[in-house]
Design an enzyme around this catalytic site. Structure first.
Site, PDB file in Angstrom:
ATOM      1  N   LEU A  17     -14.735   5.607  -5.089  1.00 50.17           N
ATOM      2  CA  LEU A  17     -13.324   5.266  -4.878  1.00 50.17           C
ATOM      3  C   LEU A  17     -12.916   3.975  -5.578  1.00 50.17           C
ATOM      4  CD1 LEU A  17     -10.751   5.983  -3.057  1.00 50.17           C
ATOM      5  CD2 LEU A  17     -11.495   4.035  -1.724  1.00 50.17           C
ATOM      6  N   GLU A  50      -6.572   2.071  -3.273  1.00 51.60           N
ATOM      7  CA  GLU A  50      -5.127   2.063  -3.508  1.00 51.60           C
ATOM      8  C   GLU A  50      -4.626   0.622  -3.616  1.00 51.60           C
ATOM      9  OE1 GLU A  50      -2.760   5.321  -1.546  1.00 51.60           O
ATOM     10  OE2 GLU A  50      -2.196   3.601  -0.320  1.00 51.60           O
ATOM     11  N   ARG A 108      -0.314   9.386  -0.648  1.00 46.71           N
ATOM     12  CA  ARG A 108      -1.397   9.949  -1.465  1.00 46.71           C
ATOM     13  C   ARG A 108      -1.211  11.411  -1.816  1.00 46.71           C
ATOM     14  NH1 ARG A 108      -6.219   6.730   1.741  1.00 46.71           N
ATOM     15  NH2 ARG A 108      -5.647   4.727   0.824  1.00 46.71           N
ATOM     16  N   HIS A 157     -11.225  12.593   0.265  1.00 47.18           N
ATOM     17  CA  HIS A 157     -11.366  11.260   0.817  1.00 47.18           C
ATOM     18  C   HIS A 157     -11.368  11.223   2.344  1.00 47.18           C
ATOM     19  CE1 HIS A 157     -10.962   6.913   0.808  1.00 47.18           C
ATOM     20  NE2 HIS A 157      -9.827   6.960   1.474  1.00 47.18           N
ATOM     21  N   GLN A 197      -7.208  14.958   2.818  1.00 46.16           N
ATOM     22  CA  GLN A 197      -6.568  14.064   1.867  1.00 46.16           C
ATOM     23  C   GLN A 197      -7.391  13.907   0.588  1.00 46.16           C
ATOM     24  OE1 GLN A 197      -6.063   9.554   2.709  1.00 46.16           O
ATOM     25  NE2 GLN A 197      -4.033  10.466   2.617  1.00 46.16           N
ATOM     26  N   PHE A 249       0.844  -1.198   0.000  1.00 44.44           N
ATOM     27  CA  PHE A 249       0.000   0.000   0.000  1.00 44.44           C
ATOM     28  C   PHE A 249       0.877   1.244   0.000  1.00 44.44           C
ATOM     29  CE2 PHE A 249      -4.427   1.341   0.793  1.00 44.44           C
ATOM     30  CZ  PHE A 249      -5.098   0.234   0.350  1.00 44.44           C
ATOM     31  N   ARG A 306      -2.441  11.100   5.843  1.00 43.26           N
ATOM     32  CA  ARG A 306      -2.592   9.738   6.351  1.00 43.26           C
ATOM     33  C   ARG A 306      -2.089   8.728   5.328  1.00 43.26           C
ATOM     34  NH1 ARG A 306      -6.596   5.639   5.716  1.00 43.26           N
ATOM     35  NH2 ARG A 306      -7.971   7.007   4.530  1.00 43.26           N
ATOM     36  N   HIS A 332      -7.710  11.450  -2.425  1.00 47.66           N
ATOM     37  CA  HIS A 332      -7.304  10.104  -2.849  1.00 47.66           C
ATOM     38  C   HIS A 332      -7.026  10.167  -4.340  1.00 47.66           C
ATOM     39  CE1 HIS A 332      -7.156   5.848  -3.582  1.00 47.66           C
ATOM     40  NE2 HIS A 332      -7.337   5.586  -2.299  1.00 47.66           N
TER      41      HIS A 332
HETATM   42  C1  FAD Z   1     -14.619   4.640   0.100  1.00 46.04           C
HETATM   43  C2  FAD Z   1     -13.658   4.600   1.265  1.00 46.04           C
HETATM   44  C3  FAD Z   1     -12.707   3.599   1.349  1.00 46.04           C
HETATM   45  C4  FAD Z   1     -11.815   3.560   2.420  1.00 46.04           C
HETATM   46  N1  FAD Z   1     -10.892   2.549   2.493  1.00 46.04           N
HETATM   47  C5  FAD Z   1     -10.069   2.484   3.573  1.00 46.04           C
HETATM   48  C6  FAD Z   1      -9.156   1.398   3.737  1.00 46.04           C
HETATM   49  O1  FAD Z   1      -9.100   0.477   2.937  1.00 46.04           O
HETATM   50  N2  FAD Z   1      -8.341   1.390   4.814  1.00 46.04           N
HETATM   51  C7  FAD Z   1      -8.372   2.386   5.752  1.00 46.04           C
HETATM   52  O2  FAD Z   1      -7.625   2.333   6.728  1.00 46.04           O
HETATM   53  N3  FAD Z   1      -9.253   3.417   5.629  1.00 46.04           N
HETATM   54  C8  FAD Z   1     -10.094   3.481   4.574  1.00 46.04           C
HETATM   55  N4  FAD Z   1     -10.980   4.522   4.478  1.00 46.04           N
HETATM   56  C9  FAD Z   1     -11.114   5.460   5.592  1.00 46.04           C
HETATM   57  C10 FAD Z   1     -11.906   4.798   6.710  1.00 46.04           C
HETATM   58  O3  FAD Z   1     -12.792   3.872   6.161  1.00 46.04           O
HETATM   59  C11 FAD Z   1     -12.688   5.807   7.542  1.00 46.04           C
HETATM   60  O4  FAD Z   1     -11.825   6.828   7.979  1.00 46.04           O
HETATM   61  C12 FAD Z   1     -13.298   5.129   8.749  1.00 46.04           C
HETATM   62  O5  FAD Z   1     -14.024   3.989   8.363  1.00 46.04           O
HETATM   63  C13 FAD Z   1     -14.187   6.042   9.553  1.00 46.04           C
HETATM   64  O6  FAD Z   1     -14.728   5.277  10.615  1.00 46.04           O
HETATM   65  P1  FAD Z   1     -15.468   5.971  11.823  1.00 46.04           P
HETATM   66  O7  FAD Z   1     -15.772   4.919  12.816  1.00 46.04           O
HETATM   67  O8  FAD Z   1     -14.680   7.128  12.297  1.00 46.04           O
HETATM   68  O9  FAD Z   1     -16.791   6.568  11.192  1.00 46.04           O
HETATM   69  P2  FAD Z   1     -17.884   5.993  10.162  1.00 46.04           P
HETATM   70  O10 FAD Z   1     -17.661   4.610   9.765  1.00 46.04           O
HETATM   71  O11 FAD Z   1     -18.001   7.036   9.098  1.00 46.04           O
HETATM   72  O12 FAD Z   1     -19.187   6.003  11.038  1.00 46.04           O
HETATM   73  C14 FAD Z   1     -19.771   7.200  11.530  1.00 46.04           C
HETATM   74  C15 FAD Z   1     -20.974   6.847  12.340  1.00 46.04           C
HETATM   75  O13 FAD Z   1     -21.463   8.005  12.990  1.00 46.04           O
HETATM   76  C16 FAD Z   1     -22.849   8.078  12.825  1.00 46.04           C
HETATM   77  N5  FAD Z   1     -23.232   9.476  12.959  1.00 46.04           N
HETATM   78  C17 FAD Z   1     -22.714  10.549  12.334  1.00 46.04           C
HETATM   79  N6  FAD Z   1     -23.331  11.667  12.759  1.00 46.04           N
HETATM   80  C18 FAD Z   1     -24.250  11.284  13.664  1.00 46.04           C
HETATM   81  C19 FAD Z   1     -25.209  11.964  14.449  1.00 46.04           C
HETATM   82  N7  FAD Z   1     -25.363  13.291  14.389  1.00 46.04           N
HETATM   83  N8  FAD Z   1     -26.009  11.240  15.264  1.00 46.04           N
HETATM   84  C20 FAD Z   1     -25.895   9.888  15.330  1.00 46.04           C
HETATM   85  N9  FAD Z   1     -25.006   9.196  14.607  1.00 46.04           N
HETATM   86  C21 FAD Z   1     -24.195   9.894  13.794  1.00 46.04           C
HETATM   87  C22 FAD Z   1     -23.120   7.449  11.496  1.00 46.04           C
HETATM   88  O14 FAD Z   1     -24.453   7.038  11.385  1.00 46.04           O
HETATM   89  C23 FAD Z   1     -22.137   6.289  11.541  1.00 46.04           C
HETATM   90  O15 FAD Z   1     -22.710   5.229  12.264  1.00 46.04           O
HETATM   91  C24 FAD Z   1     -11.879   4.562   3.413  1.00 46.04           C
HETATM   92  C25 FAD Z   1     -12.838   5.559   3.337  1.00 46.04           C
HETATM   93  C26 FAD Z   1     -13.703   5.596   2.260  1.00 46.04           C
HETATM   94  C27 FAD Z   1     -14.700   6.743   2.198  1.00 46.04           C
END
Ligand code: FAD
Length: 602
Positions: free
Chosen positions: A257, A260, A291, A358, A245, A124, A403, A247
């Site tokens: 997306l 990578e 990135r 991203h 960032q 990666f 990142r 992507h």
């Molecule tokens: C397409 C894509 C691919 C990716 N691939 C990778 C990868 O391969 N490897 C890697 O390390 N990272 C990757 N990332 C980054 C990584 O996936 C994210 O940074 C990470 O999953 C975010 O997780 P989180 O738990 O912070 O939030 P999220 O998974 O975004 O969850 C947020 C939660 O908060 C809730 N929420 C938000 N606001 C409120 C509110 N006001 N009230 C109640 N609930 C609320 C939502 O409903 C959800 O349940 C990727 C990101 C994307 C977009």
């Protein structure tokens, strides 16, 4: 109808977690397993959180397929983040990485396997062996659906441990008492339109990223930065928000997306002349440079007229040489995305891509335990009692100014677990809830009732779209002082419009217009934090590239000028005063020697 204290019910939990993504559910699992009464709120069904979309993998130096250890991972993360990351927490994350991955494996996570039964790992961007010598295989993957596998695993474990989920509930504001401690959160039940006060000993924000402040984004529509907005309104600063960032490989025109992991499996980027141009920009890591590096190089190619297509405005990602078998086995979702969003069969032809927003490196400042910290009484890391933040909305500062791919899923697991463990201890010493203050509901009721009375104001989505196009043109891959300064003025005007958002439909049942109007109030906090922090940082670092600066004199191919003398420090943006303060980067790791800043080439 107006919202009143009388029609607002109170419910009581040990802990309320806002967000059911990977970070929130990793933390809630720790709490539920310890027997705490934990409520997890989510705007959508838990397994629809954005974590489900993560494709490429989770970074951990298991060394299953090439020699690796946490020291290499630590070095890559510090350098990848352009030295803005705090080295103590980076060390902690990289050392914990194998443990949290094996925890997941033991929970039943369906990783891809090697012939000997170990977890499959792919190369990666920015991940190397021997301190930058060559790419290493560190990304633990379940095909190109790693986030999907991980989120479902965590959800199942939470169900088994009796976590209480509040699905389609939107948290609105933090409740702070006279001591400044957080004692609960207000929330809207979308189905009924009713508002509740959720009283808790501790509240954790795990609301994910805010990629929807930009027009072209890989992020889910729900990623509106609600936790950041809640923190900002409650007087908590937002850290390092100038660092966003891009992507390199979003599908041109669609934003979706392409992981990578494609380049990890051997895909390459080519310009209109068919040239593998990354060889020129990053001779060692080539297409697997970090990135920020790759995105800038792509934009540079486009700017210099070597973009592809009739308008010369995109780059091509070539995968056909990997062979259809590998593509179907390792990248099945990418194959589908090619068909569905670009009408391209990636086993036969290259696919148009452009750098696409991203991930946010900044967020709500926390310490190594996930406790939210603010500057107070000369202390840069004064703990706000009762408030935690984990995941993309937080900034424990492991990612610095850029990142590395796979380090976010890792961050969710390591700090979700660490914060959960800390709360379990905190709960042991905290038998009683602090009382809710008399003004607990005031801010929320004022926001809701203003909307109830503002039938003829502007439509929330019109302003949200204007926020997105403003951010797109004033905070892009390449920035200039002039465009950022203008962006600051534009965003201030947008905030005035947000204050006057109208709501025509006042019905209560599943009123998504009300939800969107409330979300715009969060978007604007994030947008303003970003623009103001960016315009103030007078250097280039990581993803913050300002064209006004020069390349280092002795390194014409290195990124434009970084200024470690004046700018090796974290930005803190304060909403109430729309002003900034700064705090030093922690360069001292926990047990090893500091990696001193040096020129960043790959
Ligand atoms: C397409 C894509 C691919 C990716 N691939 C990778 C990868 O391969 N490897 C890697 O390390 N990272 C990757 N990332 C980054 C990584 O996936 C994210 O940074 C990470 O999953 C975010 O997780 P989180 O738990 O912070 O939030 P999220 O998974 O975004 O969850 C947020 C939660 O908060 C809730 N929420 C938000 N606001 C409120 C509110 N006001 N009230 C109640 N609930 C609320 C939502 O409903 C959800 O349940 C990727 C990101 C994307 C977009």
């Amino acid at each position: 109808m107006s919202y009143t204290k009388e029609n607002t019910a109170v419910r009581k939990f040990d802990v309320v977690i806002v967000g059911a993504g990977g970070s929130g559910m990793r933390a809630s699992l720790q709490l539920a397993r310890a027997g705490l009464n934990v409520a997890v709120l989510s705007k959508v069904f838990p397994t629809r959180s954005h974590t489900v979309a993560a494709q490429g993998g989770i970074g951990a130096s298991l060394g299953n397929m090439s020699e690796d250890n946490w020291h290499f991972h630590f070095y890559d993360t510090v350098k990848g983040g352009d030295w803005l990351g705090d080295q103590d927490v980076i060390e902690f994350m990289c050392r914990e990485a194998p443990h949290v991955v094996y925890d997941l494996e033991h929970m039943g996570m369906p990783f891809d396997r090697n012939a000997d039964g170990t977890i499959y790992q792919r190369p990666f961007g920015g991940h190397t062996a021997n301190y930058g010598e060559k790419p290493v295989q560190r990304a633990c993957a379940a095909a190109d659906r790693t986030g999907h596998a991980m989120l479902h695993t965590l959800y199942q474990q939470n169900v088994a441990s009796n976590t209480t989920f509040f699905v389609e509930w939107m948290a609105l504001d933090l409740i702070r008492d006279a001591d400044g401690d957080v004692v609960g959160v207000t929330a809207l039940e979308m189905e009924t339109g009713d508002v509740y006060a959720l009283h808790a000993k501790a509240v954790m924000l795990a609301t994910g990223g805010a990629g929807r402040i930009f027009a072209a984004s890989t992020n889910a529509y729900i990623n509106t930065g609600d936790g950041l907005g809640m923190a900002a309104r409650a007087g908590i600063p937002l850290q390092d928000m100038e660092f966003w960032q891009f992507h390199p490989t979003g599908v041109a025109g669609a934003g979706v997306l392409l992981t990578e992991g494609c380049r990890g499996e051997g895909a390459i980027l080519i310009n209109s002349e068919g040239e593998r141009f990354m060889e020129r920009y990053a001779p060692t890591l080539k297409d697997l440079a970090p990135r920020d590096f790759v995105s800038r190089s792509m934009d540079q190619e486009i700017k210099e007229g070597r973009g592809c297509g009739p308008n010369k405005d995109y780059i091509l990602l070539k995968l056909d040489h990997l062979g259809a078998d590998t593509i179907h086995k390792r990248l099945p979702s990418v194959y589908e995305i090619g068909h569905n969003f670009a009408n391209v069969d990636i086993t036969k032809e290259p696919i148009p891509v452009v750098p696409t927003i991203h991930y946010q490196m900044g967020g709500i400042p926390t310490n190594i335990h996930g406790q939210v910290v603010v500057q107070a009484g000369g202390d840069d890391n004064h703990v706000v009692n009762g408030l935690y933040a984990v995941g993309e909305c937080s900034c424990v500062s492991v990612h610095g100014a850029n990142r590395l791919g796979t380090n976010s899923l890792l961050d969710l697991l390591v700090f979700g677990k660490a914060a959960g463990d800390h709360i379990v201890e905190f709960n042991k010493h905290t038998p009683h809830h602090k009382p809710l203050p008399a003004d607990a509901l005031d801010m929320t009721l004022a926001r809701l009732n203003r909307l109830e009375e503002a039938s003829d104001g502007e439509y929330a989505q019109t302003i949200a779209n204007d926020i997105r196009s403003t951010m797109q043109s004033h905070a892009g891959v390449f920035r200039t002082q002039a465009t950022m300064d203008e962006g600051v003025v534009r965003v201030a005007e947008l905030r005035e419009r947000v204050n006057k958002v109208g709501l025509k439909d006042h019905s209560k049942i599943f009123n998504t217009a009300r939800v969107e109007a409330l979300e715009v109030e969060n978007l604007i906090e994030v947008a303003q934090a970003t623009m103001v922090s960016a315009a103030a940082r007078k250097e280039c670092r990581g993803a913050h590239t300002v064209e006004d600066y020069e390349h280092p004199a002795d390194h014409p191919t290195a990124p434009l000028g970084r200024d470690d003398v004046n700018w090796l420090k974290h930005t803190l943006w304060h909403s109430q005063t729309n002003s900034l303060s700064y705090k030093p980067v922690r360069l001292k790791p926990l047990s090893v020697e500091t990696i001193p800043p040096k020129v960043r080439t790959f």
